[in-house]
Design an enzyme around this catalytic site. Structure first.
Site, short mmCIF file in Angstrom:
data_model
loop_
_atom_site.label_atom_id
_atom_site.label_comp_id
_atom_site.label_asym_id
_atom_site.label_seq_id
_atom_site.Cartn_x
_atom_site.Cartn_y
_atom_site.Cartn_z
N SER A 125 48.24 40.37 40.73
CA SER A 125 47.36 39.78 39.72
C SER A 125 45.95 39.60 40.27
O SER A 125 45.73 39.60 41.48
CB SER A 125 47.92 38.45 39.25
OG SER A 125 47.41 37.41 40.04
N LYS A 126 45.04 39.41 39.33
CA LYS A 126 43.64 39.19 39.70
C LYS A 126 43.49 37.94 40.55
O LYS A 126 42.51 37.77 41.25
CB LYS A 126 42.80 39.01 38.43
CG LYS A 126 42.80 40.26 37.60
CD LYS A 126 41.74 40.20 36.53
CE LYS A 126 41.79 41.47 35.74
NZ LYS A 126 40.59 42.18 35.57
#
Ligand code: GLU
Length: 556
Positions: free
Chosen positions: A251-252
């Site tokens: 994920s970011k």
């Protein structure tokens, strides 16, 4: 006629998972062009209805990354051009018209709660351990408009089971009592994603929506809207999520996590004379605030996990020299992956072309691509495999192709390699072509051709101080000083003599490479350089001799 689209929200950089969605949508459209059908079309649409989080820079960056990958679009914004109809923010009257239509039909209604009231309702549900679902017949709704609270418009989701006929997952049903009446127009007058996506997919005549599985629960809402608007929905295919090898989601937020951990582990406890952990943290955040120019509260919010802002993570990583994981397409570009290698690799994150095929050209991918080959379960992003694949691509690329790739790499990085003339670059590529995994590796290892080398004391100890290296350097220097024509041809004989000499002098008999280690250290600061002859030729007479003399002087 097949029409697919990629519809990013411009709220950050293009994540590799997003790039994979774009690639699959692109492949699916192109596949239908190849097979002589009426032609597939790939649309790019920018979903910028979130006024607070959307930025023009992010949109420009996403377009740039897609083009770098070679994922061009048949319909969509013109790069660098003015805003146009493929930006949702330019299509507000159309959404407005259909919201009015649903209001008039009685399947949408205004809702008057303030954000505070809504969160109180949510908390009450949480307390009673029941899921919070806003429905028009729920008790406790705010019946009338209130001063200072701008109403939203909600869609009255039908009270019935809804089934998504997913092309990858099969039929998935959500029960009538699990729906909620979603907001379709926010208090700022903008439509929500849910509404705009339905209107646009309809008007843009999208036939196949390919998007990540995290949108599956949105698709039910969208089907409700299609029905209310009297439109036929497109087909849907939900793609597996992208996971790291350790089973965490890619994920970011990872960048924030890594920087936070580095700050917590190394900096806070490390300040002299501070023992109380809270004080230590505050002192260290204040210090970071000064170094990074970020306001202290921004750092505090970041460190207490209130914010995972990637800009903050990047700024703090720079001042703490924390290497960040590659997550977004531009991270991989900056690390020196070739776009064709990255594309090939991400194609295989969740899709199996069959027969254990791995290295595939774009054309082969188009031919082999099918939704049937896409897995239902989470996909793995194996960085080791990506590195291997990049090395393979580099080795099979022509030097001209690599020179173009370096140019594009230089545009987003700041290595001294930028200064290389075309001729020097071609020489360097000739030397590093067979041995590099990424372009960044070449850029890093070739620094000594452009700037003074950083001498590694351990390499000096091992290769010069031990092993009779100083004498060997002196003799090599004498041989090189006598070379009149400082070119690969002119250096040939001296180079041969040096290797023979080195084999005797430093006991590296039989190992031509090892024989030259003291010279490599003198020239580059460490023992990792491309072949000696080429290195000497490219460095040039003056610099090569100066560095050899300096290495000798440092020991005598
Ligand atoms: N704008 C949405 C996103 O970036 C697109 C989802 C969709 O493809 O419908 O997640």
């Amino acid at each position: 006629m097949v029409k697919t689209r990629f519809a990013p929200s411009p709220t950050g950089f293009l994540h590799v998972g997003g790039a994979r969605t774009a690639l699959y949508s692109w492949l699916f459209a192109h596949k239908h062009q190849v097979h002589g059908g009426p032609g597939g079309t790939f649309v790019l649409r920018i979903e910028d209805t979130d006024q607070i989080r959307s930025t023009a820079e992010s949109a420009a960056g996403i377009l740039n990354d897609l083009l770098w990958l070679g994922l061009n679009w048949d319909e969509g914004p013109v790069v660098g051009g003015a805003k146009n109809e493929y930006f949702q923010s330019e299509r507000l009257p159309l959404y407005q018209k259909h919201i009015e239509e649903l209001l008039a039909k009685g399947v949408a209604y205004e809702a008057y709660e303030s954000p505070q009231q809504l969160s109180a309702m949510r908390q009450a549900a949480e307390k009673e351990k029941r899921p919070f679902r806003y429905r028009r017949d729920m008790p406790g709704r705010q019946a009338a408009p209130q001063e200072g609270v701008k109403p939203v418009v909600r869609f009255a989701m039908p009270y019935k089971d809804i089934t998504v006929h997913d092309l990858i997952l099969g039929d998935v049903t959500v029960k009538a009592d699990e729906h909620d009446d979603i907001v379709i127009r926010k208090s700022d007058g903008f439509p929500t994603y849910h509404f705009a996506v339905v209107v646009d997919d309809h008007y843009m005549q999208i036939t196949h929506v390919l998007r990540a599985q995290e949108h599956l629960m949105n698709t039910f809402k969208h089907l409700g809207l299609y029905e209310a608007l009297g439109w036929t929905p497109p087909e849907h295919a939900h793609l597996p999520l992208v996971f790291n090898m350790d089973n965490s989601k890619m994920s970011k937020r990872e960048k924030a996590k890594v920087v936070r951990a580095a700050i917590t582990a190394h900096i806070a406890p490390g300040l002299p004379g501070v023992t109380n952990p809270k004080e230590a943290a505050l002192a260290s955040y204040t210090d970071l605030s000064q170094k990074s120019g970020l306001p202290l509260p921004v750092i505090q919010d970041f460190m207490s996990k209130k914010s995972d802002a990637v800009e903050t993570a990047i700024a703090l990583a720079a001042v703490t020299k924390t290497p960040l994981p590659e997550i977004d397409v531009q991270d991989f570009r900056k690390s020196g992956y070739l776009p064709e290698a990255l594309l090939n690799f991400i194609a295989l994150v969740g899709w199996a072309p069959g027969q254990d095929r791995e290295i595939l050209s774009m054309q082969q991918m188009i031919e082999l691509f099918s939704l049937a080959g896409i897995q239902k379960t989470n996909a793995r992003f194996d960085r080791k495999k990506l590195a291997w694949m990049n090395g393979e691509y580099i080795r099979k690329s022509s030097l001209d192709r690599l020179a173009a790739a370096v140019e594009s790499f230089n545009a987003v990085t700041d290595y001294p390699l930028k200064q290389a003339s075309r001729e020097t670059l071609m020489e360097l590529l000739g030397m590093y072509h067979e041995r590099m995994v990424t372009l960044a590796e070449m850029a890093e290892n070739s620094r000594f051709f452009f700037e003074e080398p950083v001498i590694d004391p351990q390499a000096v100890e091992k290769h010069i101080r031990n092993n009779n290296g100083v004498n060997f350097l002196k003799e090599s220097l004498a041989l090189l000083e006598a070379v009149a024509d400082w070119s690969k041809v002119g250096l040939h004989d001296a180079h041969e003599k040096i290797l023979a000499l080195g084999a005797d002098a430093i006991g590296a008999r039989g190992k031509r490479g090892a024989a030259a280690q003291p010279i490599r250290v003198a020239l580059s600061g460490n023992a990792i350089t491309p072949p000696l002859l080429e290195t000497l030729a490219l460095l040039g007479r003056e610099r090569a001799l100066l560095r050899l003399r300096a290495a000798i002087d440092a020991q005598t």
